[in-house]
Design an enzyme around this catalytic site. Structure first.
Site, PDB file in Angstrom:
ATOM      1  N   GLU A 102       0.841  -1.208   0.000  1.00  0.00           N
ATOM      2  CA  GLU A 102       0.000   0.000   0.000  1.00  0.00           C
ATOM      3  C   GLU A 102       0.873   1.254   0.000  1.00  0.00           C
ATOM      4  O   GLU A 102       2.021   1.217   0.444  1.00  0.00           O
ATOM      5  CB  GLU A 102      -0.866   0.007   1.271  1.00  0.00           C
ATOM      6  CG  GLU A 102      -2.328  -0.308   1.055  1.00  0.00           C
ATOM      7  CD  GLU A 102      -3.113   0.811   0.379  1.00  0.00           C
ATOM      8  OE1 GLU A 102      -2.565   1.509  -0.504  1.00  0.00           O
ATOM      9  OE2 GLU A 102      -4.293   0.966   0.704  1.00  0.00           O
ATOM     10  N   ASP A 103       0.301   2.356  -0.457  1.00  0.00           N
ATOM     11  CA  ASP A 103       1.022   3.635  -0.442  1.00  0.00           C
ATOM     12  C   ASP A 103       1.025   4.258   0.941  1.00  0.00           C
ATOM     13  O   ASP A 103       2.043   4.705   1.450  1.00  0.00           O
ATOM     14  CB  ASP A 103       0.427   4.609  -1.473  1.00  0.00           C
ATOM     15  CG  ASP A 103      -1.099   4.727  -1.371  1.00  0.00           C
ATOM     16  OD1 ASP A 103      -1.719   4.029  -0.536  1.00  0.00           O
ATOM     17  OD2 ASP A 103      -1.678   5.532  -2.127  1.00  0.00           O
ATOM     18  N   ASP A 106      -4.026   5.696   6.424  1.00  0.00           N
ATOM     19  CA  ASP A 106      -4.513   6.955   6.980  1.00  0.00           C
ATOM     20  C   ASP A 106      -5.552   6.613   8.058  1.00  0.00           C
ATOM     21  O   ASP A 106      -5.192   6.331   9.202  1.00  0.00           O
ATOM     22  CB  ASP A 106      -5.085   7.756   5.802  1.00  0.00           C
ATOM     23  CG  ASP A 106      -5.665   9.094   6.168  1.00  0.00           C
ATOM     24  OD1 ASP A 106      -5.305   9.637   7.212  1.00  0.00           O
ATOM     25  OD2 ASP A 106      -6.493   9.617   5.406  1.00  0.00           O
ATOM     26  N   PHE A 156      -2.047  16.134   4.092  1.00  0.00           N
ATOM     27  CA  PHE A 156      -2.370  15.537   2.801  1.00  0.00           C
ATOM     28  C   PHE A 156      -1.117  15.593   1.924  1.00  0.00           C
ATOM     29  O   PHE A 156      -0.585  16.670   1.680  1.00  0.00           O
ATOM     30  CB  PHE A 156      -3.527  16.283   2.137  1.00  0.00           C
ATOM     31  CG  PHE A 156      -3.894  15.705   0.814  1.00  0.00           C
ATOM     32  CD1 PHE A 156      -4.639  14.539   0.731  1.00  0.00           C
ATOM     33  CD2 PHE A 156      -3.479  16.311  -0.365  1.00  0.00           C
ATOM     34  CE1 PHE A 156      -4.961  13.982  -0.500  1.00  0.00           C
ATOM     35  CE2 PHE A 156      -3.787  15.766  -1.603  1.00  0.00           C
ATOM     36  CZ  PHE A 156      -4.529  14.603  -1.660  1.00  0.00           C
ATOM     37  N   ARG A 169       1.074  12.338  -9.365  1.00  0.00           N
ATOM     38  CA  ARG A 169       1.542  10.970  -9.097  1.00  0.00           C
ATOM     39  C   ARG A 169       2.969  10.767  -9.588  1.00  0.00           C
ATOM     40  O   ARG A 169       3.703   9.926  -9.087  1.00  0.00           O
ATOM     41  CB  ARG A 169       0.656   9.937  -9.817  1.00  0.00           C
ATOM     42  CG  ARG A 169      -0.741   9.809  -9.257  1.00  0.00           C
ATOM     43  CD  ARG A 169      -1.417   8.565  -9.847  1.00  0.00           C
ATOM     44  NE  ARG A 169      -2.855   8.612  -9.751  1.00  0.00           N
ATOM     45  CZ  ARG A 169      -3.563   8.297  -8.680  1.00  0.00           C
ATOM     46  NH1 ARG A 169      -2.951   7.885  -7.595  1.00  0.00           N
ATOM     47  NH2 ARG A 169      -4.870   8.372  -8.692  1.00  0.00           N
TER      48      ARG A 169
HETATM   49  P1  5GP Z   1      -7.407   5.008   4.554  1.00  0.00           P
HETATM   50  O1  5GP Z   1      -8.441   3.991   4.145  1.00  0.00           O
HETATM   51  O2  5GP Z   1      -6.342   4.452   5.457  1.00  0.00           O
HETATM   52  O3  5GP Z   1      -8.064   6.239   5.149  1.00  0.00           O
HETATM   53  O4  5GP Z   1      -6.730   5.586   3.277  1.00  0.00           O
HETATM   54  C1  5GP Z   1      -6.099   4.813   2.364  1.00  0.00           C
HETATM   55  C2  5GP Z   1      -6.074   5.473   1.004  1.00  0.00           C
HETATM   56  O5  5GP Z   1      -6.454   6.864   1.023  1.00  0.00           O
HETATM   57  C3  5GP Z   1      -4.672   5.439   0.490  1.00  0.00           C
HETATM   58  O6  5GP Z   1      -4.406   4.234  -0.174  1.00  0.00           O
HETATM   59  C4  5GP Z   1      -4.621   6.657  -0.420  1.00  0.00           C
HETATM   60  O7  5GP Z   1      -5.059   6.315  -1.707  1.00  0.00           O
HETATM   61  C5  5GP Z   1      -5.593   7.626   0.194  1.00  0.00           C
HETATM   62  N1  5GP Z   1      -4.870   8.610   1.039  1.00  0.00           N
HETATM   63  C6  5GP Z   1      -4.755   8.624   2.380  1.00  0.00           C
HETATM   64  N2  5GP Z   1      -4.000   9.663   2.797  1.00  0.00           N
HETATM   65  C7  5GP Z   1      -3.613  10.320   1.668  1.00  0.00           C
HETATM   66  C8  5GP Z   1      -2.815  11.492   1.434  1.00  0.00           C
HETATM   67  O8  5GP Z   1      -2.276  12.158   2.326  1.00  0.00           O
HETATM   68  N3  5GP Z   1      -2.647  11.831   0.132  1.00  0.00           N
HETATM   69  C9  5GP Z   1      -3.211  11.158  -0.908  1.00  0.00           C
HETATM   70  N4  5GP Z   1      -2.961  11.606  -2.129  1.00  0.00           N
HETATM   71  N5  5GP Z   1      -3.970  10.068  -0.727  1.00  0.00           N
HETATM   72  C10 5GP Z   1      -4.170   9.657   0.566  1.00  0.00           C
END
Ligand code: 5GP
Length: 179
Positions: A102-103, A106, A156, A169
């Site tokens: 995963e990237d 959050d 963010f 990206r």
């Molecule tokens: P989560 O489900 O943990 O809230 O978020 C996961 C997904 O939200 C990540 O795979 C990503 O695509 C997006 N995301 C979460 N934080 C960020 C951020 O700071 N920047 C961007 N561009 N995408 C985010």
């Protein structure tokens, strides 16, 4: 055109720092698997495209790559808490070693969804979760990746696969827009 400008971005993690971290991360994750074990690497699109591609090049194991696509941010800079599973097509991973790449974690909702889905639907032999970034302070569900590269503040971020409205990206570093 993006409504935010590349020239306003501040670098948070440099290209060099990412490169070095991926090398050490790949070595750490390698040790979790036996040398002769096959592994299915699951690249979670679109955000982890850069990280996953660079990670597997440093990962010294027999792997196969699979790609799934999930969306949770839409065009926002805050999680919408609205997970959209766009493509979860996968081969049978029953009793296989699975490494989810995963990237960023959050709120943790995506990681929770993926972990539960793999456990219930695929029943892998081993399930390991690696994320480049970890926003621990933004967590809404109790989940941690097995491995992560950098812990970051609740900002963010864009770049290195991560987007804002589809843009940024391609940046080789991780950056943010100062308030
Ligand atoms: P989560 O489900 O943990 O809230 O978020 C996961 C997904 O939200 C990540 O795979 C990503 O695509 C997006 N995301 C979460 N934080 C960020 C951020 O700071 N920047 C961007 N561009 N995408 C985010």
């Amino acid at each position: 055109m993006s409504d935010k400008l590349m020239s306003d971005l501040k670098i948070l993690i440099t290209e060099e720092e990412i490169k070095n971290k991926i090398k050490s991360l790949a070595k750490d994750v390698e040790n979790v698997f036996e040398k002769d074990e096959d592994i299915y690497v699951i690249c979670v699109l679109k955000g982890s495209v850069m990280f996953c591609a660079d990670f597997v090049k440093q990962f010294n194991h027999n792997i196969q790559m699979e790609f799934i696509r999930i969306s949770s941010y839409g065009n926002e800079t805050k999680s919408t808490n609205n997970l959209q599973a766009i493509d979860l097509t996968l081969p049978n991973l029953n009793n296989k070693n699975v490494l989810i790449v995963e990237d960023i974690i959050d709120t943790g909702l995506t990681a929770r969804f993926l972990t539960d889905m793999f456990k219930i639907k695929h029943q892998p032999k081993k399930l390991v979760f690696v994320s480049l970034l970890n926003k621990k302070c933004a967590r809404q569900v109790n989940i941690e990746p097995d491995f992560y590269g950098f812990e970051i503040e609740d900002k963010f971020v864009v770049g290195y696969g991560l987007d804002y409205k589809g843009y940024f990206r391609n940046l080789p570093y991780i950056a943010y827009f100062p308030q």
